[in-house]
Write a protein that holds these residues in place. Sequence first.
Motif, PDB file in Angstrom:
ATOM      1  N   SER A   3     -35.373 -22.809 -15.497  1.00 21.82           N
ATOM      2  CA  SER A   3     -35.632 -23.836 -14.497  1.00 21.82           C
ATOM      3  C   SER A   3     -34.621 -24.962 -14.684  1.00 21.82           C
ATOM      4  O   SER A   3     -33.930 -25.041 -15.720  1.00 21.82           O
ATOM      5  N   ILE A   4     -34.550 -25.857 -13.724  1.00 24.61           N
ATOM      6  CA  ILE A   4     -33.582 -26.951 -13.828  1.00 24.61           C
ATOM      7  C   ILE A   4     -33.932 -27.861 -14.997  1.00 24.61           C
ATOM      8  O   ILE A   4     -33.050 -28.405 -15.667  1.00 24.61           O
ATOM      9  N   GLY A   5     -35.233 -28.033 -15.277  1.00 25.65           N
ATOM     10  CA  GLY A   5     -35.626 -28.846 -16.416  1.00 25.65           C
ATOM     11  C   GLY A   5     -35.216 -28.219 -17.737  1.00 25.65           C
ATOM     12  O   GLY A   5     -34.730 -28.907 -18.645  1.00 25.65           O
ATOM     13  N   GLU A   6     -35.405 -26.910 -17.857  1.00 20.81           N
ATOM     14  CA  GLU A   6     -35.000 -26.203 -19.074  1.00 20.81           C
ATOM     15  C   GLU A   6     -33.492 -26.227 -19.225  1.00 20.81           C
ATOM     16  O   GLU A   6     -32.957 -26.367 -20.332  1.00 20.81           O
ATOM     17  N   VAL A  15     -31.054 -33.750 -15.191  1.00 19.34           N
ATOM     18  CA  VAL A  15     -31.480 -33.065 -13.967  1.00 19.34           C
ATOM     19  C   VAL A  15     -30.690 -33.582 -12.771  1.00 19.34           C
ATOM     20  O   VAL A  15     -30.240 -32.803 -11.923  1.00 19.34           O
ATOM     21  N   SER A  16     -30.522 -34.905 -12.695  1.00 19.18           N
ATOM     22  CA  SER A  16     -29.758 -35.477 -11.583  1.00 19.18           C
ATOM     23  C   SER A  16     -28.318 -34.987 -11.604  1.00 19.18           C
ATOM     24  O   SER A  16     -27.718 -34.735 -10.552  1.00 19.18           O
ATOM     25  N   ALA A  17     -27.744 -34.860 -12.815  1.00 20.94           N
ATOM     26  CA  ALA A  17     -26.371 -34.363 -12.920  1.00 20.94           C
ATOM     27  C   ALA A  17     -26.277 -32.916 -12.440  1.00 20.94           C
ATOM     28  O   ALA A  17     -25.329 -32.541 -11.734  1.00 20.94           O
ATOM     29  N   LEU A  18     -27.249 -32.087 -12.806  1.00 23.29           N
ATOM     30  CA  LEU A  18     -27.240 -30.689 -12.357  1.00 23.29           C
ATOM     31  C   LEU A  18     -27.337 -30.608 -10.841  1.00 23.29           C
ATOM     32  O   LEU A  18     -26.668 -29.779 -10.205  1.00 23.29           O
ATOM     33  N   ARG A  19     -28.174 -31.452 -10.251  1.00 22.90           N
ATOM     34  CA  ARG A  19     -28.248 -31.469  -8.784  1.00 22.90           C
ATOM     35  C   ARG A  19     -26.914 -31.884  -8.174  1.00 22.90           C
ATOM     36  O   ARG A  19     -26.462 -31.331  -7.170  1.00 22.90           O
ATOM     37  N   PHE A  20     -26.287 -32.891  -8.787  1.00 28.27           N
ATOM     38  CA  PHE A  20     -24.990 -33.349  -8.291  1.00 28.27           C
ATOM     39  C   PHE A  20     -23.947 -32.234  -8.364  1.00 28.27           C
ATOM     40  O   PHE A  20     -23.200 -31.999  -7.410  1.00 28.27           O
TER      41      PHE A  20
END
Length: 374
Positions: A3-6, A15-20
């Motif tokens: 998951s994005i959290g993992e 998490v915000s960086a991964l979304r970016f």
Amino acid sequence: MRSIGEMARDSGLGVSALRFYDRAGVLVPARVDPASGYRWYAPEQLDEARVLARLRRAGMPLADIRLALAGWSGADPDLVRRLLQAHLRRLERGLAEARSEFSTLRALLDHRENPMTASPRTNAVRLSLGSPELAGAIDAVRFAVGKDPELPMLGGVLFDVDGDTLHVVATDRYRMAVARMASGSGSDSASPSASAGHGGPREQVVVPAPLVDAMRALLGSDEPAGFAVEADRVTLEAGERQASGQRLAHDFPDYRRLVQLPAGRRVVVDVPALREALETGPVRTAEAGEPGPSARDVSVLATTDDGTVTVVGDGDADGNSVGVDRGFLLDALAAADRDRLVLEFGAAPTAPLAIRRTDDEGTFSLLMPVRLDS
């Protein structure tokens, strides 16, 4: 699948960086749930995410990172090696140029510096100040005191005494806070300790943060407070209590130049509503290389034609939107201690954001914006 959290926990990217990075096409998740939009990452993407984190810490541009990740899993790593070498050469060239410029600047500073004509630090300063007013001034600026050991002159609060006026100032480079008060304000003019003002030449003293905090702890009543500077020693007396210590042996930057901003667009905001919008609204992560501390949550502010300030997501941001460190803005709102404040936006998103009181133009704070073009 992670998951994005993992993925954030295991890679070191927020998490915000991964979304970016997903939106930028740098690290796209292997699967996105069509119903919820939730991102899932394949096992092999963890290695790419860790590489991405290292490259960003090294300051590599996103365009080069995209190519490096594309070639990371390939059979021929030559592209990645060349990108690394090219970026290292850029860093070394930039460092050499910076060293040359700094060497020239140090020579200019040495040429200007003349200890024989330096202003003495022996002029005495004695002021009578209202305790509530001084407490409010300290509270309005304390949050902006610097903590960088490389810049010790910013590790305190400037007390700038000019005639009947005292300015209290703090800055850590990314934000600045200024409070203004009158000498003798809130005090009994019949008191023998009351002062009509400094009366001498303008004096500036930088009080270290621990001493400022000790002084603030004394200001719990309505009685006048006596502020005094003798040589290198600063003293505050309130009733029978006293806080005293050495001033910082550094000159504070000329804050008057830093607060001379072109007039911008002013919007009166409801502080509780804005605070709630900041705490619950969308955020993005500050990218490496942007000014300010790392790993910051950034809120993007936009103004509407009817004079409303909103916190917007990436899809709603435009060329006039301003990115600010969310924590810094929340600190500034709390320090202002008002239910209504004026936010002043500059003519360009690169101009500082001013947070002003509606009842006192002399007490305000400035926040440096965070770059949004990446």
